[in-house]
Design a protein around this motif. Structure first.
Motif, PDB file in Angstrom:
ATOM      1  N   TRP A 164       1.370  20.711 -20.808  1.00 55.42           N
ATOM      2  CA  TRP A 164       0.543  20.960 -19.621  1.00 55.42           C
ATOM      3  C   TRP A 164      -0.376  22.166 -19.804  1.00 55.42           C
ATOM      4  CZ3 TRP A 164      -0.491  17.271 -16.631  1.00 55.42           C
ATOM      5  CH2 TRP A 164       0.443  16.280 -16.366  1.00 55.42           C
ATOM      6  N   LYS A 165       0.093  23.175 -20.542  1.00 60.83           N
ATOM      7  CA  LYS A 165      -0.760  24.347 -20.776  1.00 60.83           C
ATOM      8  C   LYS A 165      -2.017  23.953 -21.548  1.00 60.83           C
ATOM      9  CE  LYS A 165       3.062  27.608 -20.766  1.00 60.83           C
ATOM     10  NZ  LYS A 165       3.853  28.537 -21.552  1.00 60.83           N
ATOM     11  N   GLY A 166      -1.858  23.155 -22.564  1.00 65.07           N
ATOM     12  CA  GLY A 166      -3.004  22.704 -23.349  1.00 65.07           C
ATOM     13  C   GLY A 166      -3.945  21.827 -22.548  1.00 65.07           C
ATOM     14  N   ILE A 167      -3.365  20.968 -21.708  1.00 64.20           N
ATOM     15  CA  ILE A 167      -4.191  20.105 -20.861  1.00 64.20           C
ATOM     16  C   ILE A 167      -4.989  20.948 -19.875  1.00 64.20           C
ATOM     17  CG2 ILE A 167      -4.109  18.337 -19.071  1.00 64.20           C
ATOM     18  CD1 ILE A 167      -1.688  17.150 -20.576  1.00 64.20           C
ATOM     19  N   GLU A 168      -4.307  21.927 -19.249  1.00 69.01           N
ATOM     20  CA  GLU A 168      -4.992  22.798 -18.294  1.00 69.01           C
ATOM     21  C   GLU A 168      -6.108  23.584 -18.974  1.00 69.01           C
ATOM     22  OE1 GLU A 168      -3.939  26.290 -15.064  1.00 69.01           O
ATOM     23  OE2 GLU A 168      -2.515  25.808 -16.651  1.00 69.01           O
ATOM     24  N   LEU A 169      -5.844  24.117 -20.149  1.00 60.62           N
ATOM     25  CA  LEU A 169      -6.859  24.870 -20.892  1.00 60.62           C
ATOM     26  C   LEU A 169      -8.030  23.965 -21.264  1.00 60.62           C
ATOM     27  CD1 LEU A 169      -7.699  27.508 -22.258  1.00 60.62           C
ATOM     28  CD2 LEU A 169      -6.482  26.739 -24.291  1.00 60.62           C
ATOM     29  N   GLY A 170      -7.729  22.757 -21.664  1.00 60.27           N
ATOM     30  CA  GLY A 170      -8.782  21.804 -22.013  1.00 60.27           C
ATOM     31  C   GLY A 170      -9.649  21.449 -20.818  1.00 60.27           C
ATOM     32  N   LEU A 171      -9.028  21.272 -19.661  1.00 61.28           N
ATOM     33  CA  LEU A 171      -9.801  20.931 -18.466  1.00 61.28           C
ATOM     34  C   LEU A 171     -10.693  22.084 -18.024  1.00 61.28           C
ATOM     35  CD1 LEU A 171      -7.196  18.949 -16.354  1.00 61.28           C
ATOM     36  CD2 LEU A 171      -9.185  18.052 -17.560  1.00 61.28           C
ATOM     37  N   THR A 172     -10.153  23.314 -18.051  1.00 59.35           N
ATOM     38  CA  THR A 172     -10.961  24.446 -17.604  1.00 59.35           C
ATOM     39  C   THR A 172     -12.088  24.734 -18.581  1.00 59.35           C
ATOM     40  OG1 THR A 172      -9.406  25.999 -18.620  1.00 59.35           O
ATOM     41  CG2 THR A 172      -9.131  25.541 -16.276  1.00 59.35           C
ATOM     42  N   SER A 173     -11.832  24.638 -19.892  1.00 65.46           N
ATOM     43  CA  SER A 173     -12.916  24.882 -20.854  1.00 65.46           C
ATOM     44  C   SER A 173     -13.941  23.764 -20.793  1.00 65.46           C
ATOM     45  CB  SER A 173     -12.368  25.037 -22.270  1.00 65.46           C
ATOM     46  OG  SER A 173     -11.791  23.826 -22.701  1.00 65.46           O
ATOM     47  N   GLU A 174     -13.503  22.535 -20.490  1.00 65.95           N
ATOM     48  CA  GLU A 174     -14.423  21.423 -20.331  1.00 65.95           C
ATOM     49  C   GLU A 174     -15.313  21.642 -19.109  1.00 65.95           C
ATOM     50  OE1 GLU A 174     -13.403  16.969 -19.523  1.00 65.95           O
ATOM     51  OE2 GLU A 174     -12.638  17.517 -21.499  1.00 65.95           O
ATOM     52  N   ALA A 175     -14.741  22.174 -18.033  1.00 70.67           N
ATOM     53  CA  ALA A 175     -15.515  22.450 -16.830  1.00 70.67           C
ATOM     54  C   ALA A 175     -16.546  23.545 -17.089  1.00 70.67           C
ATOM     55  CB  ALA A 175     -14.587  22.861 -15.685  1.00 70.67           C
ATOM     56  N   ILE A 176     -16.175  24.551 -17.873  1.00 69.45           N
ATOM     57  CA  ILE A 176     -17.116  25.628 -18.202  1.00 69.45           C
ATOM     58  C   ILE A 176     -18.270  25.079 -19.032  1.00 69.45           C
ATOM     59  CG2 ILE A 176     -17.374  27.756 -19.536  1.00 69.45           C
ATOM     60  CD1 ILE A 176     -14.502  28.474 -18.651  1.00 69.45           C
TER      61      ILE A 176
END
Length: 168
Positions: A26-38
């Protein structure tokens, strides 16, 4: 079925049907989603000028389609050359686009001082092309030339007020 195939099937049957992750994903997924949003936000901010180009191209295409399918909607000044309505429509849309761009960049200082002279030269070129189009309103090459001059005007305004080196 030979002996090797039987052993292979036995090994395959012994494998587990599901594989569990060895760590919390979940940490990797969350990081991926936030960096994708940026990255998406940055892309949207750089897409502003390309959206303006798309809007201009879409409006020219719309005017062309309307001109070909419904010519009675265009008020032509010269009834002898109804094909000139497309040129008039393009000119009106260009004027609206230029006015809109200049209004949006009103608070932004120009990078150079001689851009108005360049704009006047492009206006003169557009006027010459429009004069030629009055005699031959269906000349596709002249219409493309006029469209290119209009694109150069928009690009000039954007380069003078929001150059790419300032966006970095």
């Amino acid at each position: 079925m030979n002996d090797f195939d039987k052993q292979l099937h036995a090994k395959i049957d012994d494998l587990p049907t599901e594989k569990q992750p060895q760590r919390d994903l979940w940490k990797g997924i969350e990081l991926g989603l936030t960096s994708e949003a940026i990255v998406e936000e940055k892309a949207v901010s750089t897409r502003v000028s390309s959206n303006q180009w798309f809007a201009l191209a879409a409006s020219v295409c719309l005017a062309s389609v309307l001109w070909l399918t419904v010519p009675q909607f265009f008020d032509t000044h010269d009834k002898e050359s109804p094909g000139y309505a497309l040129v008039e429509s393009m000119s009106q849309q260009q004027q609206q686009q230029v006015t809109s761009l200049l209004a949006s960049y009103q608070s932004v200082p120009a990078v150079t001082d001689n851009w108005q002279a360049q704009m006047n030269e492009l206006d003169d070129a557009a006027l010459a092309i429009k004069t030629a189009l009055k005699n031959d309103p269906n000349n596709a090459a002249l219409i493309r030339m006029l469209h290119q001059v209009y694109q150069q005007q928009i690009a000039l305004i954007e380069r003078v007020h929001a150059p790419k080196w300032q966006q970095i």
